[in-house]
Design a protein around this motif. Structure first.
Motif, PDB file in Angstrom:
ATOM      1  N   UNK A   1       0.796  -1.165   0.113  1.00 42.14           N
ATOM      2  CA  UNK A   1      -0.178  -0.092  -0.067  1.00 42.14           C
ATOM      3  C   UNK A   1       0.949   1.307   0.037  1.00 42.14           C
ATOM      4  N   UNK A   2       1.742   1.424  -0.841  1.00 41.10           N
ATOM      5  CA  UNK A   2       2.650   2.563  -0.954  1.00 41.10           C
ATOM      6  C   UNK A   2       2.148   3.457  -1.737  1.00 41.10           C
ATOM      7  N   UNK A   3       2.570   4.690  -1.426  1.00 39.17           N
ATOM      8  CA  UNK A   3       1.718   5.882  -2.194  1.00 39.17           C
ATOM      9  C   UNK A   3       1.785   5.518  -3.730  1.00 39.17           C
ATOM     10  N   UNK A   4       0.638   6.001  -4.340  1.00 36.23           N
ATOM     11  CA  UNK A   4       0.801   6.085  -5.871  1.00 36.23           C
ATOM     12  C   UNK A   4       1.275   7.389  -6.510  1.00 36.23           C
ATOM     13  N   UNK A   5       1.421   8.610  -5.629  1.00 32.23           N
ATOM     14  CA  UNK A   5       2.273   9.573  -6.146  1.00 32.23           C
ATOM     15  C   UNK A   5       3.418   9.793  -5.292  1.00 32.23           C
ATOM     16  N   UNK A   6       4.377   9.975  -6.025  1.00 30.92           N
ATOM     17  CA  UNK A   6       5.868   9.942  -5.455  1.00 30.92           C
ATOM     18  C   UNK A   6       6.596  11.060  -5.987  1.00 30.92           C
TER      19      UNK A   6
END
Length: 361
Positions: free
Chosen positions: A211-216
């Motif tokens: 569940x890591x960010x989809x925006x980086x």
């Protein structure tokens, strides 16, 4: 087990200052680990040092003598349709394998960023569409990248910032998200080959946390030869000066989604692009008693510090968002402030400053 998908070659494009024989092909899916098995990355805690902001009267001033900014585009400053962007591309050029395949693609721009969408003609057949810069001698490249979904039903969707040599070879480095039915991971990788196809891929780092960010926020720093450094969300995730990248400058930077999934159009979103000549700033001509130079934010927090060697201090600001807004302060070995900018400077990697006698005193 992931299955390696056939890599489609992209047609050559040409524009002012840009010649690309074969733009970046996707990373084979079986090179990317399954997400959900790792620990989320995060910045290591660091002691916070603060210093007084008010500069005392000084016989020295600190003046910028060189700018390191090569190019920048917020990508959020206007609302434009695909037709308008293609009719007047300005800094960017647009193309991709989707055109030759007659695969669906989309392109538009608004206050959220530049949206580039693509859909495979059929499952397993890669299609891509991209925005690419002119040739540039920059060493640092930055963009905020958003991937639209966490999972897809089958195959792969890849979305990232790619830095590729402009000499016609396929060779590139990338900060990229890879989405499959297992989820989305972010990776640092490279490819090498000839003018037609990639023959070797290397994955240097992958975030496999769930569940890591989809925006980086992605920053790539490279000399195209042996050195590569990548920050994600201002955290250093990869660094090496022992690589064999074989991608001499000048470079082209690509913002590109690629997909082998035919189930839906998927938009990659990009904003806050900039490129600079270096990751460091230099402060030269420091006075004889100068021992160190510090960059200090408007609240007094020390952001970076470096010793003065032969009159010059070199400060690494690569992990910071640019322009970095900070005071430049020069100190003696007894921590006496010798010089300071009167107000915070907006700094980019590659900027150079000189400490000079203040003619007003």
């Amino acid at each position: 087990m992931f299955v390696i998908s056939t890599i489609l070659l992209l047609l050559p494009i040409s524009s002012v200052g840009t010649t690309v024989a074969s733009p970046p092909p996707p990373i084979p899916g079986d090179l990317i680990p399954i997400p959900g098995t790792g620990t989320p990355i995060g910045p290591a805690p660091a002691p916070i040092q603060t210093v007084p902001i008010s500069p005392p009267v000084s016989i020295y001033s600190i003046d910028r003598i060189k700018s390191g900014l090569i190019g920048s585009d917020s990508l959020t400053d206007e609302t434009l349709t695909k037709e308008q962007l293609l009719a007047n591309p300005r800094y960017w050029s647009y193309h991709g394998s989707a055109v030759a395949q007659n695969a669906p693609f989309d392109l538009f721009k608004n206050s959220q960023g530049l949206f580039i969408g693509v859909k495979a003609v059929s499952n397993g057949n890669w299609a891509g569409y991209f925005a690419v810069t002119p040739n540039t001698d920059a060493a640092l490249f930055h963009s905020v990248i958003t991937t639209p979904v966490r999972t897809i039903a089958s195959n792969f969707y890849e979305n990232g910032l790619y830095v590729q040599t402009s000499n016609g070879l396929i060779n590139y480095v990338t900060c990229v998200s890879v989405t499959s039915s297992f989820g989305t991971v972010w990776a640092v990788a490279s490819a090498m080959g000839d003018i037609n196809q990639a023959t070797q891929f290397k994955v240097y780092w992958v975030d496999t946390s769930p569940n890591q960010p989809l925006t980086r926020d992605c920053t790539i720093i490279t000399n195209g030869n042996n050195y590569l450094k990548v920050y994600l969300d201002n955290v250093l995730v990869y660094e090496s000066n022992n690589l064999d990248l074989q991608m001499p400058p000048p470079f082209n930077a690509f913002l590109e989604p690629q997909t082998s999934y035919a189930g839906q159009m998927l938009d990659g979103t990009y904003k806050d692009y900039y490129a600079t000549s270096d990751e460091n700033i230099k402060v030269t001509n420091n006075p004889p008693l100068a021992d160190s130079v510090k960059l200090v934010d408007p609240a007094g927090k020390v952001i970076a510090s470096a010793p003065v060697v032969s009159g010059t201090a070199i400060l690494d600001i690569g992990k910071n968002h640019m322009p970095l807004n900070a005071y430049i302060k020069v100190y003696s070995s007894t921590n006496i402030q010798l010089a300071s900018t009167k107000s915070p400077e907006n700094m980019y990697g590659g900027d150079a400053y000189s400490v000079n006698l203040n003619p007003g005193l």
